[in-house]
Design a protein around this motif. Structure first.
Motif, mmCIF file in Angstrom:
data_model
loop_
_atom_site.group_PDB
_atom_site.id
_atom_site.type_symbol
_atom_site.label_atom_id
_atom_site.label_comp_id
_atom_site.label_asym_id
_atom_site.label_seq_id
_atom_site.Cartn_x
_atom_site.Cartn_y
_atom_site.Cartn_z
ATOM 1 N N ALA A 160 0.832 -1.210 0.000
ATOM 2 C CA ALA A 160 0.000 0.000 0.000
ATOM 3 C C ALA A 160 0.865 1.257 0.000
ATOM 4 O O ALA A 160 0.595 2.216 -0.733
ATOM 5 N N ARG A 161 1.912 1.254 0.798
ATOM 6 C CA ARG A 161 2.799 2.425 0.877
ATOM 7 C C ARG A 161 3.532 2.655 -0.438
ATOM 8 O O ARG A 161 3.582 3.782 -0.951
ATOM 9 N N TYR A 162 4.101 1.601 -1.013
ATOM 10 C CA TYR A 162 4.825 1.742 -2.281
ATOM 11 C C TYR A 162 3.907 2.200 -3.408
ATOM 12 O O TYR A 162 4.286 3.037 -4.229
ATOM 13 N N LEU A 163 2.698 1.663 -3.461
ATOM 14 C CA LEU A 163 1.763 2.080 -4.512
ATOM 15 C C LEU A 163 1.396 3.549 -4.355
ATOM 16 O O LEU A 163 1.312 4.280 -5.344
ATOM 17 N N GLN A 164 1.185 3.994 -3.123
ATOM 18 C CA GLN A 164 0.855 5.401 -2.890
ATOM 19 C C GLN A 164 2.029 6.302 -3.254
ATOM 20 O O GLN A 164 1.845 7.358 -3.864
ATOM 21 N N GLU A 165 3.246 5.895 -2.917
ATOM 22 C CA GLU A 165 4.428 6.674 -3.281
ATOM 23 C C GLU A 165 4.570 6.774 -4.799
ATOM 24 O O GLU A 165 4.868 7.841 -5.339
ATOM 25 N N LEU A 166 4.334 5.661 -5.488
ATOM 26 C CA LEU A 166 4.408 5.679 -6.949
ATOM 27 C C LEU A 166 3.316 6.573 -7.527
ATOM 28 O O LEU A 166 3.568 7.362 -8.431
ATOM 29 N N ARG A 167 2.112 6.464 -6.996
ATOM 30 C CA ARG A 167 1.016 7.324 -7.448
ATOM 31 C C ARG A 167 1.395 8.793 -7.304
ATOM 32 O O ARG A 167 1.186 9.598 -8.207
ATOM 33 N N ASN A 168 1.985 9.153 -6.182
ATOM 34 C CA ASN A 168 2.391 10.534 -5.961
ATOM 35 C C ASN A 168 3.435 10.982 -6.981
ATOM 36 O O ASN A 168 3.355 12.090 -7.517
ATOM 37 N N ARG A 169 4.432 10.139 -7.247
ATOM 38 C CA ARG A 169 5.487 10.481 -8.222
ATOM 39 C C ARG A 169 4.902 10.682 -9.620
ATOM 40 O O ARG A 169 5.277 11.602 -10.334
ATOM 41 N N LEU A 170 3.992 9.798 -10.003
ATOM 42 C CA LEU A 170 3.385 9.893 -11.335
ATOM 43 C C LEU A 170 2.474 11.105 -11.437
ATOM 44 O O LEU A 170 2.454 11.787 -12.462
ATOM 45 N N ASP A 171 1.751 11.396 -10.370
ATOM 46 C CA ASP A 171 0.897 12.576 -10.349
ATOM 47 C C ASP A 171 1.742 13.843 -10.479
ATOM 48 O O ASP A 171 1.398 14.744 -11.251
ATOM 49 N N GLU A 172 2.853 13.898 -9.764
ATOM 50 C CA GLU A 172 3.764 15.046 -9.854
ATOM 51 C C GLU A 172 4.316 15.214 -11.263
ATOM 52 O O GLU A 172 4.616 16.325 -11.690
ATOM 53 N N ALA A 173 4.452 14.101 -11.991
ATOM 54 C CA ALA A 173 4.989 14.131 -13.347
ATOM 55 C C ALA A 173 3.912 14.460 -14.387
ATOM 56 O O ALA A 173 4.200 14.506 -15.584
ATOM 57 N N GLY A 174 2.674 14.674 -13.941
ATOM 58 C CA GLY A 174 1.621 15.082 -14.855
ATOM 59 C C GLY A 174 0.757 13.960 -15.408
ATOM 60 O O GLY A 174 0.004 14.164 -16.359
ATOM 61 N N PHE A 175 0.843 12.790 -14.830
ATOM 62 C CA PHE A 175 0.017 11.667 -15.261
ATOM 63 C C PHE A 175 -1.170 11.514 -14.324
ATOM 64 O O PHE A 175 -1.129 11.965 -13.183
ATOM 65 N N THR A 176 -2.232 10.867 -14.803
ATOM 66 C CA THR A 176 -3.300 10.495 -13.894
ATOM 67 C C THR A 176 -2.880 9.183 -13.241
ATOM 68 O O THR A 176 -2.338 8.304 -13.907
ATOM 69 N N ALA A 177 -3.082 9.071 -11.979
ATOM 70 C CA ALA A 177 -2.695 7.854 -11.270
ATOM 71 C C ALA A 177 -3.638 7.655 -10.096
ATOM 72 O O ALA A 177 -3.836 8.574 -9.299
#
Length: 96
Positions: free
Chosen positions: A11-28
């Protein structure tokens, strides 16, 4: 000793990845189905047809390390490397 369960780590890793992708301008979005392992659904905002489902599982080589995987089963990198995973996914889905 503070030990994290596998489910909590995923859960933590998925949330961290979601945050990184969101910061990069993707929907996640982190999806948590009742009958399956959680995953991140990521899409290119400028080309919505470009999307991917990213899952976490134990890597078959050592069986202990959690890794990110594409929907077709190819490994991306160790789950603890969320910045690297986001770069790899951006390369597949296109940079903005």
């Amino acid at each position: 000793m503070d030990t994290e369960t596998t489910g909590a780590a995923i859960a933590r890793y998925l949330q961290e990845l979601r945050n990184r992708l969101d910061e990069a301008g993707f929907t996640a979005v982190v999806e948590t189905p009742l009958d399956a392992v959680p995953y991140v659904r990521v899409g290119n905002r400028h080309a919505p047809v470009l999307s991917e489902t990213i899952r976490i599982d134990h890597y078959r080589v050592d069986g202990d390390t959690l890794w990110f995987f594409y929907s077709w089963g190819d490994p991306i990198c160790a789950a603890r490397e969320t910045d690297r995973a986001a770069r790899e996914i951006r390369n597949v889905l296109g940079n903005r």
